[in-house]
Write an enzyme that holds these catalytic residues in place. Structure first.
Site, mmCIF file in Angstrom:
data_model
loop_
_atom_site.group_PDB
_atom_site.id
_atom_site.type_symbol
_atom_site.label_atom_id
_atom_site.label_comp_id
_atom_site.label_asym_id
_atom_site.label_seq_id
_atom_site.Cartn_x
_atom_site.Cartn_y
_atom_site.Cartn_z
ATOM 1 N N HIS A 33 0.819 -1.209 0.000
ATOM 2 C CA HIS A 33 0.000 0.000 0.000
ATOM 3 C C HIS A 33 0.855 1.262 0.000
ATOM 4 O O HIS A 33 2.067 1.234 0.234
ATOM 5 C CB HIS A 33 -0.958 0.005 1.200
ATOM 6 C CG HIS A 33 -0.266 0.040 2.539
ATOM 7 N ND1 HIS A 33 0.106 1.199 3.159
ATOM 8 C CD2 HIS A 33 0.092 -0.959 3.375
ATOM 9 C CE1 HIS A 33 0.668 0.928 4.330
ATOM 10 N NE2 HIS A 33 0.681 -0.379 4.480
ATOM 11 N N CYS B 67 2.792 -5.321 6.775
ATOM 12 C CA CYS B 67 2.510 -5.024 5.371
ATOM 13 C C CYS B 67 3.645 -4.202 4.760
ATOM 14 O O CYS B 67 4.532 -3.729 5.461
ATOM 15 C CB CYS B 67 1.180 -4.289 5.241
ATOM 16 S SG CYS B 67 -0.248 -5.354 5.533
#
Length: 517
Positions: free
Chosen positions: A415, A434
């Site tokens: 992201h 992440c």
């Protein structure tokens, strides 16, 4: 604010969820029996009167030199070959022949898929390709027109693996040279005149960062040495400031013997990747804090990324990107809410409003929204926190303006991020598992290739629109999240990175490597 935004997604302790799928490398006796049944229980490599057959000699030669693959010949090669010049019981010939076959079966498994001890020692190895059938491969080898070529094709044929094999040989030669520790003195930089400069100059010549024909003044830190120091720092993931300070001294003092073990460990990891990575794929190197995108064996993108910090590590896995979410919202995972968000709320009553975080009574879909000021946050214990927090889409969102969705069960994805300054740091382990991408527009453009309506301008428009949007990729994009502390794009230059999670050390112990510095 920065602490919360850093928590882009949560990764708890990663269990080896696929341990049950892992095959044992050592082949049971029944496998060897089946191989010999194919040839009428005769010999494969040996003739009782003449000794090794030509094919047997090829096999012994290969197994005698498996050190070039980072393996040990003693793991595969029988130690007591029958002597054709003496009377030897017939059973000894047959036993030796079978031992050679068992050694080859183990070698096939180890060189293609990695050693069992290494796999079992790495709990963060989440997804691996299906292991090869060593017996089936051996049968094909016995039918091959050129057995020697078949043997030479068993190791991985990727550029990375082949290049690391070359560097392994070079560092083994360096390991035979005395490597006394450089005694750290003052920081050295351009213009410094210091006796230590001569020692640094000599070391950088051995490592190949300084031309061997350099004839600069031994104790003067000149422009040529500056370029060599920057090159060395770049290869080792250090800030390329050209100053020899504590970190650069430490890297210079790592012995070639320690680098040999580091290269061996990383060759082992390359065996865990599929033989065919695909025509188009993305690879994220956790230890290198870097993402590359490959199309047709050509690197088309390279960019810095941010990965999980040590307490919330990014796992190793093979996956695929299936869609892109523009202007995503973020639902705060329970553990992050309890451990990280609640302390921020207690410290700043306006924190939730400032960050655009909405509060819901529970995790049920129809749970009503709650006004933050109506909750007594100060007396609430973390274990009692059962509210759901959702961050609105927008520039302040922890996921930034774009998310790349993967399919793994750990909720790991890639992201955007509003914390852009962190990409400039040499070490970038700041997330909760992440992966934050520095150039999401370029990555999205790569992922959406072939969709005429999507180009960089359309991607930016979607990022800055007023609504969220999910775009499904017409063809899923393969992604490999790896942990490589040694990489080599060619046979001349090798890059080393810090073992940020201590995983090299775990594998060295499993493989009985010393890892001495």
């Amino acid at each position: 604010m920065a602490i919360l935004i850093a928590l882009s997604c949560f990764l708890g302790t990663v269990n080896n969820v696929y341990a049950a799928e892992r095959a044992v490398n050592a082949q049971p006796p029944s496998v060897t029996d089946a191989i010999y049944a194919d040839v009428g229980n005769g010999y494969l490599w040996w003739e009782p009167t003449n000794g090794l057959t030509p094919r047997g000699k090829l096999l012994v030669t290969v197994l005698s030199h498996v050190d070039r693959e980072g393996l040990r010949s003693s793991d595969y090669l029988p130690q007591n070959a029958p002597n054709t010049q003496k009377q030897t019981p017939l059973g000894a010939h047959k036993d030796y022949d079978r031992d050679l076959t068992a050694g080859l079966l183990r070698y096939i498994s180890d060189v293609r898929d990695g050693r069992q001890s290494a796999r079992n020692a790495d709990p963060e190895l989440i997804a691996i390709p299906r292991l090869a059938d060593a017996a089936a491969l051996l049968r094909s080898g016995l039918q091959a027109k050129d057995f020697g070529t078949w043997l030479s094709n068993l190791p991985p044929n990727t550029k990375q693996y082949q290049n690391l094999r070359s560097h392994l040989e070079r560092y083994r030669k360096l390991a035979d040279i005395a490597w006394p520790a450089l005694v750290r003195g003052n920081n050295l930089e351009l213009g410094s005149i210091d006796p230590n400069v001569a020692h640094v100059r000599a070391r950088l010549k051995l490592l190949g960062d300084l031309p061997a024909h350099d004839d600069g003044a031994d104790d003067l830190f000149d422009e040529v040495l500056l370029a060599a120091v920057v090159r060395f720092q770049t290869r080792h993931g250090l800030a390329p400031d050209g100053v020899i300070g504590p970190q650069t001294y430490a890297a210079l003092n790592v012995s070639p013997a320690a680098r040999v073990d580091q290269i061996v460990v990383n060759m082992e990891r390359l065996r865990w990747l599929p033989e065919n990575l695909g025509a188009r794929y993305v690879m994220v190197n956790i230890a290198g804090f870097e993402l590359t995108a490959i199309s047709g064996d050509i690197e088309v993108l390279r960019m810095p990324v941010i990965v999980g910090r040590d307490q919330r590590r990014t796992p190793v896995l093979n996956d695929k990107i299936v869609n892109i979410v523009f202007r995503p919202t973020w639902t705060v995972p329970v553990k992050i809410a309890r451990n990280d968000l609640l302390p921020k709320i207690k410290a700043d009553a306006s924190y939730l409003t400032t960050m655009g975080l909405r509060v819901f009574r529970s995790w049920q879909d129809a749970a009503p929204e709650v006004e933050p000021q109506t909750v007594d946050w100060q007396t609430m214990a973390s274990a009692q926190l059962n509210f759901k927090f959702r961050q609105d889409s927008g520039p302040k969102n922890a996921l930034g303006l774009m998310r790349f969705t993967l399919t793994n069960p750990l909720d790991i994805y890639l992201h955007d991020t509003p914390e852009r300054s962190l990409f400039a740091k040499p070490g970038r382990a700041f997330s909760s598992g992440c992966i934050r991408v520095s150039d999401v527009v370029a990555l999205a453009d790569f992922a959406l290739e072939g969709m005429a309506e999507w180009g960089p301008d359309a991607i930016r428009d979607a990022m800055n629109a007023d609504v969220s949007r999910v775009v499904k990729l017409p063809v899923s994009l393969l992604i490999y999240i790896v942990y490589s502390t040694v990489t080599a794009e060619d046979a001349e230059t090798v890059h080393f990175r810090e073992d940020i999670y201590g995983r090299d050390a775990d594998l060295m112990r499993a493989l009985a490597l010393t890892g001495k510095r």
